[in-house]
Scaffold this motif. Structure first.
Motif, PDB file in Angstrom:
ATOM      1  N   ASP A   1     -11.765  15.301  12.864  1.00 29.94           N
ATOM      2  CA  ASP A   1     -13.083  14.703  13.027  1.00 29.94           C
ATOM      3  C   ASP A   1     -13.208  13.376  12.278  1.00 29.94           C
ATOM      4  O   ASP A   1     -13.824  12.432  12.769  1.00 29.94           O
ATOM      5  N   ILE A   2     -12.646  13.324  11.091  1.00 27.02           N
ATOM      6  CA  ILE A   2     -12.668  12.095  10.279  1.00 27.02           C
ATOM      7  C   ILE A   2     -11.229  11.841   9.844  1.00 27.02           C
ATOM      8  O   ILE A   2     -10.807  12.302   8.780  1.00 27.02           O
ATOM      9  N   PRO A   3     -10.469  11.113  10.669  1.00 27.11           N
ATOM     10  CA  PRO A   3      -9.040  10.974  10.407  1.00 27.11           C
ATOM     11  C   PRO A   3      -8.663  10.024   9.267  1.00 27.11           C
ATOM     12  O   PRO A   3      -7.515   9.980   8.862  1.00 27.11           O
ATOM     13  N   ARG A   4      -9.642   9.258   8.755  1.00 26.03           N
ATOM     14  CA  ARG A   4      -9.320   8.338   7.659  1.00 26.03           C
ATOM     15  C   ARG A   4     -10.261   8.583   6.490  1.00 26.03           C
ATOM     16  O   ARG A   4     -11.432   8.883   6.667  1.00 26.03           O
ATOM     17  N   GLU A   5      -9.707   8.400   5.290  1.00 23.61           N
ATOM     18  CA  GLU A   5     -10.491   8.519   4.064  1.00 23.61           C
ATOM     19  C   GLU A   5     -10.554   7.149   3.405  1.00 23.61           C
ATOM     20  O   GLU A   5      -9.532   6.461   3.293  1.00 23.61           O
TER      21      GLU A   5
ATOM     22  N   GLU B   1      -1.502   4.493   4.205  1.00 26.11           N
ATOM     23  CA  GLU B   1      -2.652   3.637   3.923  1.00 26.11           C
ATOM     24  C   GLU B   1      -2.513   2.326   4.679  1.00 26.11           C
ATOM     25  O   GLU B   1      -1.421   1.861   4.969  1.00 26.11           O
ATOM     26  N   ALA B   2      -3.679   1.738   4.976  1.00 25.69           N
ATOM     27  CA  ALA B   2      -3.708   0.427   5.630  1.00 25.69           C
ATOM     28  C   ALA B   2      -5.029  -0.247   5.293  1.00 25.69           C
ATOM     29  O   ALA B   2      -5.979   0.395   4.834  1.00 25.69           O
ATOM     30  N   PHE B   3      -5.073  -1.548   5.520  1.00 25.05           N
ATOM     31  CA  PHE B   3      -6.315  -2.302   5.385  1.00 25.05           C
ATOM     32  C   PHE B   3      -7.044  -2.209   6.719  1.00 25.05           C
ATOM     33  O   PHE B   3      -6.422  -2.260   7.779  1.00 25.05           O
ATOM     34  N   TYR B   4      -8.365  -2.096   6.668  1.00 28.97           N
ATOM     35  CA  TYR B   4      -9.187  -2.112   7.866  1.00 28.97           C
ATOM     36  C   TYR B   4     -10.251  -3.177   7.677  1.00 28.97           C
ATOM     37  O   TYR B   4     -11.028  -3.124   6.722  1.00 28.97           O
TER      38      TYR B   4
ATOM     39  N   GLU C   1      -7.885   2.288   3.584  1.00 30.63           N
ATOM     40  CA  GLU C   1      -8.160   3.636   4.048  1.00 30.63           C
ATOM     41  C   GLU C   1      -6.854   4.392   4.216  1.00 30.63           C
ATOM     42  O   GLU C   1      -5.816   3.808   4.514  1.00 30.63           O
ATOM     43  N   ARG C   2      -6.927   5.699   3.996  1.00 32.71           N
ATOM     44  CA  ARG C   2      -5.752   6.569   4.068  1.00 32.71           C
ATOM     45  C   ARG C   2      -5.898   7.514   5.253  1.00 32.71           C
ATOM     46  O   ARG C   2      -6.956   8.114   5.453  1.00 32.71           O
ATOM     47  N   LEU C   3      -4.840   7.642   6.022  1.00 29.32           N
ATOM     48  CA  LEU C   3      -4.817   8.566   7.142  1.00 29.32           C
ATOM     49  C   LEU C   3      -4.857   9.994   6.625  1.00 29.32           C
ATOM     50  O   LEU C   3      -4.101  10.362   5.733  1.00 29.32           O
ATOM     51  N   ASN C   4      -5.769  10.794   7.177  1.00 30.51           N
ATOM     52  CA  ASN C   4      -5.886  12.200   6.814  1.00 30.51           C
ATOM     53  C   ASN C   4      -5.534  13.027   8.044  1.00 30.51           C
ATOM     54  O   ASN C   4      -6.380  13.257   8.911  1.00 30.51           O
ATOM     55  N   LYS C   5      -4.312  13.477   8.129  1.00 34.09           N
ATOM     56  CA  LYS C   5      -3.836  14.228   9.290  1.00 34.09           C
ATOM     57  C   LYS C   5      -4.467  15.610   9.400  1.00 34.09           C
ATOM     58  O   LYS C   5      -4.384  16.239  10.439  1.00 34.09           O
ATOM     59  N   ASN C   6      -5.090  16.075   8.336  1.00 35.69           N
ATOM     60  CA  ASN C   6      -5.677  17.414   8.332  1.00 35.69           C
ATOM     61  C   ASN C   6      -7.117  17.447   8.828  1.00 35.69           C
ATOM     62  O   ASN C   6      -7.695  18.517   8.963  1.00 35.69           O
ATOM     63  N   ASN C   7      -7.712  16.289   9.096  1.00 34.82           N
ATOM     64  CA  ASN C   7      -9.108  16.239   9.510  1.00 34.82           C
ATOM     65  C   ASN C   7      -9.221  15.438  10.806  1.00 34.82           C
ATOM     66  O   ASN C   7      -9.269  14.215  10.778  1.00 34.82           O
TER      67      ASN C   7
ATOM     68  N   LEU D   1       0.819  -1.209   0.000  1.00 35.37           N
ATOM     69  CA  LEU D   1       0.000   0.000   0.000  1.00 35.37           C
ATOM     70  C   LEU D   1       0.855   1.262   0.000  1.00 35.37           C
ATOM     71  O   LEU D   1       2.032   1.227   0.336  1.00 35.37           O
ATOM     72  N   GLU D   2       0.220   2.367  -0.352  1.00 34.10           N
ATOM     73  CA  GLU D   2       0.875   3.669  -0.331  1.00 34.10           C
ATOM     74  C   GLU D   2       1.162   4.072   1.116  1.00 34.10           C
ATOM     75  O   GLU D   2       0.566   3.539   2.049  1.00 34.10           O
ATOM     76  N   GLU D   3       2.031   5.063   1.265  1.00 32.06           N
ATOM     77  CA  GLU D   3       2.305   5.600   2.593  1.00 32.06           C
ATOM     78  C   GLU D   3       1.004   6.163   3.181  1.00 32.06           C
ATOM     79  O   GLU D   3       0.175   6.714   2.471  1.00 32.06           O
TER      80      GLU D   3
END
Length: 79
Positions: free
Chosen positions: A54-58, A33-36, A46-52, A29-31
């Motif tokens: 409230d919803i930390p993963r996209e 990103e992980a499987f959930y 899903e990708r970690l979104n450090k800028n949000n 996976l990309e940096e």
């Protein structure tokens, strides 16, 4: 190694049994990103979104049934 595998197996069972998702790392996976894996059996990327905060993963995408089966086999996850 067997002890570690047992700990991971119990943690997965506990997380899913409590209604929480279980994180599975994937080297392919990309940096950030992980499987959930979710209690209903679906697995998504899903990708970690450090800028949000409230919803930390996209959601990147949900794996297809064959992809889910292959991931479980590759990681020795028995459902």
């Amino acid at each position: 190694i067997q002890t570690l595998q047992g700990v991971i197996k119990n943690l997965r069972k506990s997380d899913l049994g409590s209604g929480h998702c279980f994180l599975i790392f994937g080297e392919q996976l990309e940096e950030n990103e992980a499987f959930y894996e979710y209690p209903d059996g679906r697995i998504s990327i899903e990708r970690l979104n450090k800028n949000n905060i409230d919803i930390p993963r996209e959601l990147v995408r949900v794996l297809t049934a064959p992809e889910t089966k292959a991931l479980r086999k590759r990681n020795a996850i028995i459902r």
